[in-house]
Write a protein that holds these residues in place. Structure first.
Motif, PDB file in Angstrom:
ATOM      1  N   ASN A 206      28.986 -14.580  -8.471  1.00  0.00           N
ATOM      2  CA  ASN A 206      27.646 -14.781  -9.033  1.00  0.00           C
ATOM      3  C   ASN A 206      27.056 -16.104  -8.576  1.00  0.00           C
ATOM      4  O   ASN A 206      25.880 -16.200  -8.229  1.00  0.00           O
ATOM      5  CB  ASN A 206      27.714 -14.743 -10.564  1.00  0.00           C
ATOM      6  CG  ASN A 206      27.562 -13.334 -11.108  1.00  0.00           C
ATOM      7  OD1 ASN A 206      26.681 -12.595 -10.693  1.00  0.00           O
ATOM      8  ND2 ASN A 206      28.431 -12.958 -12.032  1.00  0.00           N
ATOM      9  N   GLN A 207      27.885 -17.141  -8.562  1.00  0.00           N
ATOM     10  CA  GLN A 207      27.418 -18.456  -8.119  1.00  0.00           C
ATOM     11  C   GLN A 207      27.050 -18.431  -6.643  1.00  0.00           C
ATOM     12  O   GLN A 207      26.045 -19.026  -6.234  1.00  0.00           O
ATOM     13  CB  GLN A 207      28.496 -19.498  -8.387  1.00  0.00           C
ATOM     14  CG  GLN A 207      28.728 -19.787  -9.866  1.00  0.00           C
ATOM     15  CD  GLN A 207      29.938 -20.662 -10.110  1.00  0.00           C
ATOM     16  OE1 GLN A 207      30.658 -21.034  -9.183  1.00  0.00           O
ATOM     17  NE2 GLN A 207      30.186 -20.989 -11.374  1.00  0.00           N
ATOM     18  N   GLN A 209      26.009 -15.890  -4.921  1.00  0.00           N
ATOM     19  CA  GLN A 209      24.776 -15.127  -4.746  1.00  0.00           C
ATOM     20  C   GLN A 209      23.538 -15.966  -5.051  1.00  0.00           C
ATOM     21  O   GLN A 209      22.464 -15.723  -4.505  1.00  0.00           O
ATOM     22  CB  GLN A 209      24.785 -13.894  -5.639  1.00  0.00           C
ATOM     23  CG  GLN A 209      25.698 -12.790  -5.135  1.00  0.00           C
ATOM     24  CD  GLN A 209      25.625 -11.555  -6.010  1.00  0.00           C
ATOM     25  OE1 GLN A 209      25.306 -11.633  -7.187  1.00  0.00           O
ATOM     26  NE2 GLN A 209      25.929 -10.409  -5.447  1.00  0.00           N
ATOM     27  N   ARG A 210      23.715 -16.958  -5.917  1.00  0.00           N
ATOM     28  CA  ARG A 210      22.575 -17.781  -6.319  1.00  0.00           C
ATOM     29  C   ARG A 210      22.412 -19.026  -5.454  1.00  0.00           C
ATOM     30  O   ARG A 210      21.523 -19.838  -5.685  1.00  0.00           O
ATOM     31  CB  ARG A 210      22.723 -18.173  -7.792  1.00  0.00           C
ATOM     32  CG  ARG A 210      22.403 -16.996  -8.714  1.00  0.00           C
ATOM     33  CD  ARG A 210      22.936 -17.198 -10.117  1.00  0.00           C
ATOM     34  NE  ARG A 210      22.534 -16.094 -10.984  1.00  0.00           N
ATOM     35  CZ  ARG A 210      23.065 -14.888 -10.966  1.00  0.00           C
ATOM     36  NH1 ARG A 210      24.037 -14.615 -10.119  1.00  0.00           N
ATOM     37  NH2 ARG A 210      22.633 -13.940 -11.775  1.00  0.00           N
ATOM     38  N   CYS A 211      23.302 -19.186  -4.491  1.00  0.00           N
ATOM     39  CA  CYS A 211      23.213 -20.334  -3.593  1.00  0.00           C
ATOM     40  C   CYS A 211      22.335 -19.973  -2.403  1.00  0.00           C
ATOM     41  O   CYS A 211      22.705 -19.171  -1.545  1.00  0.00           O
ATOM     42  CB  CYS A 211      24.615 -20.732  -3.116  1.00  0.00           C
ATOM     43  SG  CYS A 211      24.608 -22.133  -1.988  1.00  0.00           S
ATOM     44  N   LYS A 212      21.136 -20.549  -2.320  1.00  0.00           N
ATOM     45  CA  LYS A 212      20.171 -20.169  -1.295  1.00  0.00           C
ATOM     46  C   LYS A 212      20.592 -20.592   0.107  1.00  0.00           C
ATOM     47  O   LYS A 212      20.046 -20.096   1.089  1.00  0.00           O
ATOM     48  CB  LYS A 212      18.808 -20.764  -1.632  1.00  0.00           C
ATOM     49  CG  LYS A 212      18.206 -20.178  -2.906  1.00  0.00           C
ATOM     50  CD  LYS A 212      16.799 -20.677  -3.129  1.00  0.00           C
ATOM     51  CE  LYS A 212      16.183 -20.052  -4.378  1.00  0.00           C
ATOM     52  NZ  LYS A 212      14.787 -20.493  -4.601  1.00  0.00           N
ATOM     53  N   THR A 312      28.061 -15.178   2.658  1.00  0.00           N
ATOM     54  CA  THR A 312      26.856 -14.666   2.007  1.00  0.00           C
ATOM     55  C   THR A 312      25.693 -14.857   2.958  1.00  0.00           C
ATOM     56  O   THR A 312      25.708 -15.720   3.831  1.00  0.00           O
ATOM     57  CB  THR A 312      26.568 -15.415   0.696  1.00  0.00           C
ATOM     58  OG1 THR A 312      26.456 -16.813   0.956  1.00  0.00           O
ATOM     59  CG2 THR A 312      27.653 -15.178  -0.321  1.00  0.00           C
ATOM     60  N   ASP A 318      12.815 -12.298  -0.719  1.00  0.00           N
ATOM     61  CA  ASP A 318      13.488 -11.826  -1.940  1.00  0.00           C
ATOM     62  C   ASP A 318      14.996 -11.744  -1.721  1.00  0.00           C
ATOM     63  O   ASP A 318      15.618 -10.696  -1.797  1.00  0.00           O
ATOM     64  CB  ASP A 318      12.939 -10.459  -2.343  1.00  0.00           C
ATOM     65  CG  ASP A 318      13.360 -10.084  -3.774  1.00  0.00           C
ATOM     66  OD1 ASP A 318      13.840 -10.981  -4.485  1.00  0.00           O
ATOM     67  OD2 ASP A 318      13.204  -8.922  -4.136  1.00  0.00           O
ATOM     68  N   TRP A 319      15.608 -12.905  -1.454  1.00  0.00           N
ATOM     69  CA  TRP A 319      16.995 -12.940  -1.016  1.00  0.00           C
ATOM     70  C   TRP A 319      17.970 -12.335  -2.008  1.00  0.00           C
ATOM     71  O   TRP A 319      19.018 -11.828  -1.630  1.00  0.00           O
ATOM     72  CB  TRP A 319      17.395 -14.366  -0.669  1.00  0.00           C
ATOM     73  CG  TRP A 319      17.387 -15.295  -1.854  1.00  0.00           C
ATOM     74  CD1 TRP A 319      16.319 -15.858  -2.458  1.00  0.00           C
ATOM     75  CD2 TRP A 319      18.528 -15.747  -2.566  1.00  0.00           C
ATOM     76  NE1 TRP A 319      16.708 -16.639  -3.499  1.00  0.00           N
ATOM     77  CE2 TRP A 319      18.063 -16.592  -3.592  1.00  0.00           C
ATOM     78  CE3 TRP A 319      19.899 -15.524  -2.442  1.00  0.00           C
ATOM     79  CZ2 TRP A 319      18.917 -17.213  -4.485  1.00  0.00           C
ATOM     80  CZ3 TRP A 319      20.744 -16.156  -3.320  1.00  0.00           C
ATOM     81  CH2 TRP A 319      20.254 -16.984  -4.341  1.00  0.00           C
ATOM     82  N   MET A 320      17.674 -12.367  -3.310  1.00  0.00           N
ATOM     83  CA  MET A 320      18.593 -11.798  -4.297  1.00  0.00           C
ATOM     84  C   MET A 320      18.554 -10.273  -4.319  1.00  0.00           C
ATOM     85  O   MET A 320      19.522  -9.623  -4.702  1.00  0.00           O
ATOM     86  CB  MET A 320      18.251 -12.326  -5.697  1.00  0.00           C
ATOM     87  CG  MET A 320      18.694 -13.757  -5.936  1.00  0.00           C
ATOM     88  SD  MET A 320      20.481 -13.863  -6.083  1.00  0.00           S
ATOM     89  CE  MET A 320      20.696 -13.020  -7.651  1.00  0.00           C
ATOM     90  N   HIS A 325      25.817  -6.096  -7.206  1.00  0.00           N
ATOM     91  CA  HIS A 325      26.445  -6.828  -8.298  1.00  0.00           C
ATOM     92  C   HIS A 325      27.904  -7.114  -7.946  1.00  0.00           C
ATOM     93  O   HIS A 325      28.587  -6.269  -7.359  1.00  0.00           O
ATOM     94  CB  HIS A 325      26.369  -6.000  -9.582  1.00  0.00           C
ATOM     95  CG  HIS A 325      26.677  -6.801 -10.806  1.00  0.00           C
ATOM     96  ND1 HIS A 325      27.972  -7.058 -11.203  1.00  0.00           N
ATOM     97  CD2 HIS A 325      25.864  -7.402 -11.696  1.00  0.00           C
ATOM     98  CE1 HIS A 325      27.950  -7.794 -12.296  1.00  0.00           C
ATOM     99  NE2 HIS A 325      26.686  -8.011 -12.624  1.00  0.00           N
TER     100      HIS A 325
END
Length: 366
Positions: A206-207, A209-212, A312, A318-320, A325
């Motif tokens: 999760n972390q 995935q949130r790292c741009k 990643t 819209d990278w996310m 999941h």
């Protein structure tokens, strides 16, 4: 002027208010209770003291500013009035210590000169914990009455009940923490168990995935080569010792933010976050070298390692949205590491293999 009945009624009412104010905390409650006692008995000093062996320790206190007394101060127990109080069956109340057969000859009177004193022992779990006491350098202007004794005993009763409650809560918190640890730790190796590792892996993904800026990581599956044969030959006790030694080797050779768990039997799993292929190879070399130095048995022990290394991806738009999941990909990641482990064993064991697909983007695993 208040009657004795109305004074007692006021004490009970205020004591109820104090004891119900749990949200303010025990320290605030105790200070309010001590001040209530000082007001009730018209004395200058109020102390909750605990006794540890031959030491009298001020736990909580309220006194005039000119008196150098504070929580944590220690005195020789036998040199305090509380030495007499702790031997008493109930409240000790003396209006004029200098004229008292009980305390007049006590060394504390010569040292501290406190003329008026009323105190009660505090008992916790059948043992004397300390005292709640009130005193003053001046003689008490009137006689302590039965209502004073009742008020002090009521205060002491609440303190005893509250301390028991707090002790039980602390024991319960400690037990819950221990049970939680037991639920997440492998009892033999003291590593994380599979369940705890999966939870950590999900959080880590999760972390990521949130790292741009994207990132690299790896899942490693390891098992000791020919472990069943070694176990059958040398016995389960030495087999267990070998597993513990290898667990220690892994813990010594990983970074603080990496994670290792016992996956089952002689199989272990490692999460390497923020790492490159070169970093993964360095870790594998250290693990293999560490196991080579094992003294559990008199023969060479090797380990095979399967590695799934991935990156990643940062999409332009819209990278996310493109990511799946983490729960959907953990099984796939472990399966790919398992494939690499199979390749390492097929190639002769005692080595590590990367998944044949190489490093891939996280959002292509679905």
């Amino acid at each position: 002027m208040q009657t004795e009945y109305s004074e007692s009624e006021n004490v009970i009412r205020r004591l109820h208010e104090i004891t119900q104010a749990y949200d303010k905390g025990f320290d605030v409650q105790m200070e309010a209770l001590i001040r209530l006692g000082m007001e009730r008995f018209k004395l200058e000093i109020g102390i909750l003291a605990r006794v540890e062996g031959d030491t009298y320790i001020v736990d909580k206190c309220v006194c005039p500013e000119h008196m150098p007394l504070k929580p944590g101060d220690e005195f020789e127990f036998g040199m305090t009035y509380c030495a007499v109080t702790c031997e008493a069956d109930g409240v000790v109340a003396v209006e004029h210590v200098g004229q008292s057969d009980v305390l007049g000859a006590h060394p504390a009177y010569r040292q501290f000169g406190l003329e008026s004193y009323i105190a009660v022992p505090i008992h916790i779990g059948g043992m004397t914990w300390g005292t709640l006491n009130f005193s003053s350098p001046a003689p008490y202007p009137r006689k302590f009455k039965p209502k004073d004794v009742d008020a002090l005993q009521l205060m002491a009763s609440w303190i005893e009940v509250e301390m028991v409650r707090r002790r039980q809560e602390e024991q319960l918190r400690s037990l819950n923490a221990k049970l939680k640890e037991m639920a997440s730790v492998d009892p033999l190796t003291n590593l994380m168990n599979r369940r705890a590792f999966m939870e950590l892996l999900e959080r880590s993904l999760n972390q990521m995935q949130r790292c741009k800026s994207g990132g690299e990581a790896a899942v490693l599956l390891l098992d000791i080569d020919h472990f069943k044969t070694l176990n059958d030959t040398y016995g389960h006790l030495l087999g267990d010792k070998m597993l513990v030694e290898f667990a220690n080797v892994m813990q010594r050779n990983l970074r603080s933010y990496d994670a290792v768990a016992r996956y089952g039997g002689d199989e272990f799993i490692i999460w390497l976050g923020d790492t490159s292929r070169e970093g993964i190879e360095a870790v594998c070399d250290r693990l293999m070298s560490g196991l080579d130095q094992s003294k559990a048995i008199d023969e060479n022990v090797t380990v095979s390692i399967g590695i799934f290394h991935f990156r990643t991806r940062v999409a332009e738009q819209d990278w996310m949205a493109e990511f799946v999941h983490p729960e959907q990909i953990i099984d796939v990641m472990i399966a790919k590491a398992d494939q690499a482990l199979y390749q390492a064993k097929a190639a002769g064991r005692g080595q590590y293999q990367f998944n044949s697909e190489g490093a891939v983007y996280l959002d292509t695993l679905s």
